[in-house]
Design an enzyme around this catalytic site. Structure first.
Site, PDB file in Angstrom:
ATOM      1  N   HIS A   1       7.324   2.619 -15.169  1.00  0.00           N
ATOM      2  CA  HIS A   1       6.080   2.575 -14.542  1.00  0.00           C
ATOM      3  C   HIS A   1       4.988   1.815 -15.424  1.00  0.00           C
ATOM      4  O   HIS A   1       3.986   1.237 -14.548  1.00  0.00           O
ATOM      5  CB  HIS A   1       5.625   3.893 -14.042  1.00  0.00           C
ATOM      6  CG  HIS A   1       6.405   4.746 -13.337  1.00  0.00           C
ATOM      7  ND1 HIS A   1       6.734   4.471 -12.130  1.00  0.00           N
ATOM      8  CD2 HIS A   1       7.453   5.844 -13.416  1.00  0.00           C
ATOM      9  CE1 HIS A   1       7.819   5.161 -11.438  1.00  0.00           C
ATOM     10  NE2 HIS A   1       8.037   5.979 -12.443  1.00  0.00           N
TER      11      HIS A   1
ATOM     12  N   HIS B   1       3.256   8.155 -11.336  1.00  0.00           N
ATOM     13  CA  HIS B   1       3.751   6.825 -11.273  1.00  0.00           C
ATOM     14  C   HIS B   1       2.891   5.686 -11.353  1.00  0.00           C
ATOM     15  O   HIS B   1       3.263   4.629 -11.781  1.00  0.00           O
ATOM     16  CB  HIS B   1       4.439   6.717 -10.003  1.00  0.00           C
ATOM     17  CG  HIS B   1       5.763   7.535 -10.061  1.00  0.00           C
ATOM     18  ND1 HIS B   1       6.692   7.539  -8.916  1.00  0.00           N
ATOM     19  CD2 HIS B   1       6.388   8.266 -10.974  1.00  0.00           C
ATOM     20  CE1 HIS B   1       7.634   8.328  -9.215  1.00  0.00           C
ATOM     21  NE2 HIS B   1       7.564   8.867 -10.567  1.00  0.00           N
TER      22      HIS B   1
ATOM     23  N   CYS C   1     -13.925   9.327   1.617  1.00  0.00           N
ATOM     24  CA  CYS C   1     -14.550   8.919   2.827  1.00  0.00           C
ATOM     25  C   CYS C   1     -13.786   9.319   3.967  1.00  0.00           C
ATOM     26  O   CYS C   1     -12.839  10.324   3.692  1.00  0.00           O
ATOM     27  CB  CYS C   1     -14.810   7.357   2.883  1.00  0.00           C
ATOM     28  SG  CYS C   1     -13.338   6.395   2.858  1.00  0.00           S
TER      29      CYS C   1
ATOM     30  N   THR D   1     -11.366   8.128   6.162  1.00  0.00           N
ATOM     31  CA  THR D   1      -9.857   7.840   5.880  1.00  0.00           C
ATOM     32  C   THR D   1      -9.390   7.792   4.515  1.00  0.00           C
ATOM     33  O   THR D   1      -8.190   7.924   4.235  1.00  0.00           O
ATOM     34  CB  THR D   1      -9.523   6.626   6.729  1.00  0.00           C
ATOM     35  OG1 THR D   1     -10.143   5.487   5.943  1.00  0.00           O
ATOM     36  CG2 THR D   1      -9.760   6.853   8.128  1.00  0.00           C
TER      37      THR D   1
ATOM     38  N   ASP E   1     -19.146   8.571   1.012  1.00  0.00           N
ATOM     39  CA  ASP E   1     -19.912   8.313   2.110  1.00  0.00           C
ATOM     40  C   ASP E   1     -20.336   9.626   2.834  1.00  0.00           C
ATOM     41  O   ASP E   1     -19.973  10.666   2.377  1.00  0.00           O
ATOM     42  CB  ASP E   1     -19.523   7.167   2.914  1.00  0.00           C
ATOM     43  CG  ASP E   1     -18.265   7.637   3.935  1.00  0.00           C
ATOM     44  OD1 ASP E   1     -17.795   8.845   3.872  1.00  0.00           O
ATOM     45  OD2 ASP E   1     -17.878   6.759   4.613  1.00  0.00           O
TER      46      ASP E   1
END
Ligand code: RB5
Length: 143
Positions: free
Chosen positions: A133, A98, A65, A67, A8
């Site tokens: 995993h 993982h 973006c 955060t 963004d």
């Protein structure tokens, strides 16, 4: 390998620098993000990237973006996407090793560019460990 990248307004600068970096390393890069720093909505860019990864048009995705959370939350609505948010190189490694993340998400407003490029390098070089995993990621999709 073809890498799709989306962002963004908060991720424009890092996206542009990463595209140059990745092309310099020989990757083909498809840009699904905005090229404008005008305020916009991350979901408008996350969904096209998710669809490109799910369809195989691109092999892997990178999302940025402010955060990282808006991108990660949106991308992970897609059943075929495992988008992992990373903020240091150890997490960038583990999200592949993982979680077999097919999209790496990073917080453009909370990581230096130097850290972002190190995380991308680490994630691209990491290999999925499989084993326990594999069993765990098989339980992720909602049926
Ligand atoms: C944009 O201001 C910001 O909300 C966005 O980049 C992201 O951090 C959302 O999760």
């Amino acid at each position: 390998m073809i890498i799709g990248i989306c962002n963004d307004h908060a991720g424009v600068e890092y996206k542009n620098r990463l595209v140059k970096y990745l092309k310099g390393k020989g990757y083909e890069v498809v840009n699904f993000g905005t090229d404008s720093e005008d305020s916009c909505d991350y979901a408008d860019f996350a969904h096209p990237l998710a669809e490109a990864v799910e369809s195989g048009r691109v092999d892997k995705g990178i999302a940025l973006c402010g955060t990282g959370n808006g991108m990660a939350i949106t991308l992970n609505k897609h059943q075929g996407i495992r988008a992992g948010l990373a903020w240091n190189t150890a997490i960038a490694h583990l999200v592949k090793a993982h979680n077999n993340a097919n999209v790496l998400v990073m917080p453009a407003r909370f990581a230096s560019y130097r850290m972002v490029v190190s995380m991308v390098r680490e994630w691209l070089a990491a290999e999925f460990e499989g084993g326990r995993h594999e069993r765990r990621i098989a339980k992720i999709p909602v049926r």
